[in-house]
Design a protein around this motif. Sequence first.
Motif, PDB file in Angstrom:
ATOM      1  N   PHE A 217      26.586  -8.767  36.616  1.00 48.74           N
ATOM      2  CA  PHE A 217      26.148  -9.054  38.084  1.00 48.74           C
ATOM      3  C   PHE A 217      25.061  -8.650  38.710  1.00 48.74           C
ATOM      4  O   PHE A 217      24.116  -9.368  39.006  1.00 48.74           O
TER       5      PHE A 217
ATOM      6  N   GLN B 291      25.433 -13.987  42.472  1.00 53.68           N
ATOM      7  CA  GLN B 291      25.968 -15.128  41.785  1.00 53.68           C
ATOM      8  C   GLN B 291      27.427 -15.342  42.239  1.00 53.68           C
ATOM      9  O   GLN B 291      28.330 -14.378  42.060  1.00 53.68           O
TER      10      GLN B 291
ATOM     11  N   GLY C 194      31.158 -16.478  41.562  1.00 52.63           N
ATOM     12  CA  GLY C 194      32.018 -16.907  40.561  1.00 52.63           C
ATOM     13  C   GLY C 194      33.691 -16.899  41.004  1.00 52.63           C
ATOM     14  O   GLY C 194      34.040 -16.824  42.239  1.00 52.63           O
TER      15      GLY C 194
ATOM     16  N   GLU D 106      35.539 -12.807  43.259  1.00 56.77           N
ATOM     17  CA  GLU D 106      34.513 -11.997  44.059  1.00 56.77           C
ATOM     18  C   GLU D 106      35.476 -11.193  44.974  1.00 56.77           C
ATOM     19  O   GLU D 106      36.488 -10.876  44.531  1.00 56.77           O
TER      20      GLU D 106
ATOM     21  N   THR E  46      35.390 -14.811  35.066  1.00 54.71           N
ATOM     22  CA  THR E  46      34.457 -14.517  36.074  1.00 54.71           C
ATOM     23  C   THR E  46      33.079 -14.051  35.170  1.00 54.71           C
ATOM     24  O   THR E  46      31.774 -14.678  35.710  1.00 54.71           O
ATOM     25  N   THR E  47      33.204 -13.008  34.564  1.00 57.41           N
ATOM     26  CA  THR E  47      32.005 -12.334  33.871  1.00 57.41           C
ATOM     27  C   THR E  47      31.379 -13.307  32.943  1.00 57.41           C
ATOM     28  O   THR E  47      30.321 -13.479  32.938  1.00 57.41           O
TER      29      THR E  47
ATOM     30  N   ARG F 123      29.537 -16.076  34.836  1.00 53.80           N
ATOM     31  CA  ARG F 123      28.162 -15.566  35.311  1.00 53.80           C
ATOM     32  C   ARG F 123      27.283 -15.488  34.010  1.00 53.80           C
ATOM     33  O   ARG F 123      26.021 -15.661  33.962  1.00 53.80           O
TER      34      ARG F 123
ATOM     35  N   GLU G  30      26.057 -18.875  33.430  1.00 54.25           N
ATOM     36  CA  GLU G  30      24.881 -19.382  34.432  1.00 54.25           C
ATOM     37  C   GLU G  30      23.745 -18.581  33.996  1.00 54.25           C
ATOM     38  O   GLU G  30      22.436 -19.177  34.136  1.00 54.25           O
TER      39      GLU G  30
END
Length: 194
Positions: free
Chosen positions: A125, A143, A145, A148, A180-181, A184, A187
């Motif tokens: 992040f 970012q 996700g 959060e 989530t990681t 990210r 992305e």
Amino acid sequence: MLDTHARKYVQPLIEKTADLFLNKGLSANQVTYLGFFVGVSTGLLVYFGHPVLAVVILWLSGFLDAVDGTMARKTKPSSWGTLLDITFDRLVEISVILGLAFRFQESMWALLLLSVSIIFAMTVFLTVGALSEKNGVKSFYYQAGLAERTEGFILLSVMILFSKYLTVLTLIFLAIELFTTFQRLFEARKLLKG
């Protein structure tokens, strides 16, 4: 996800509180310190067996965390304030995890894995935020996700209140954090390629 999409519903209350604190002469950094000291007490409350109070205090610290950012944007945001904010957020989370780990030692292994996943998630992040040329409302690229800060608080609250199922709940949090990681990271691959 909730920070990105639901913030608009609580922002009026955050704005009013920020204005109140500013009118009383408080700075954003002072509220950051206040939120930090309130927040890290959560771990002690968990350890000493006060789960409901711990959850109330955790959410109060989260509210103050939102207020300090709004105050900074209304005055003069600083890089030092951003550093304090991000660092103190992690220390509050660590206090909760440590409180749970020492109170419920049979779940310590799962809580250790969760801690590792949070380190991994924050590395991605913050690195993407630092390398990205995009700017947002915050002082770096934020970012969005699945998980959060608000989702983290919800999951920590559930872990505190339903400690009988702590290992399973921790592993669910771990899975959401890892999802989530990687979300990210994918992305970031598109964003930073070039």
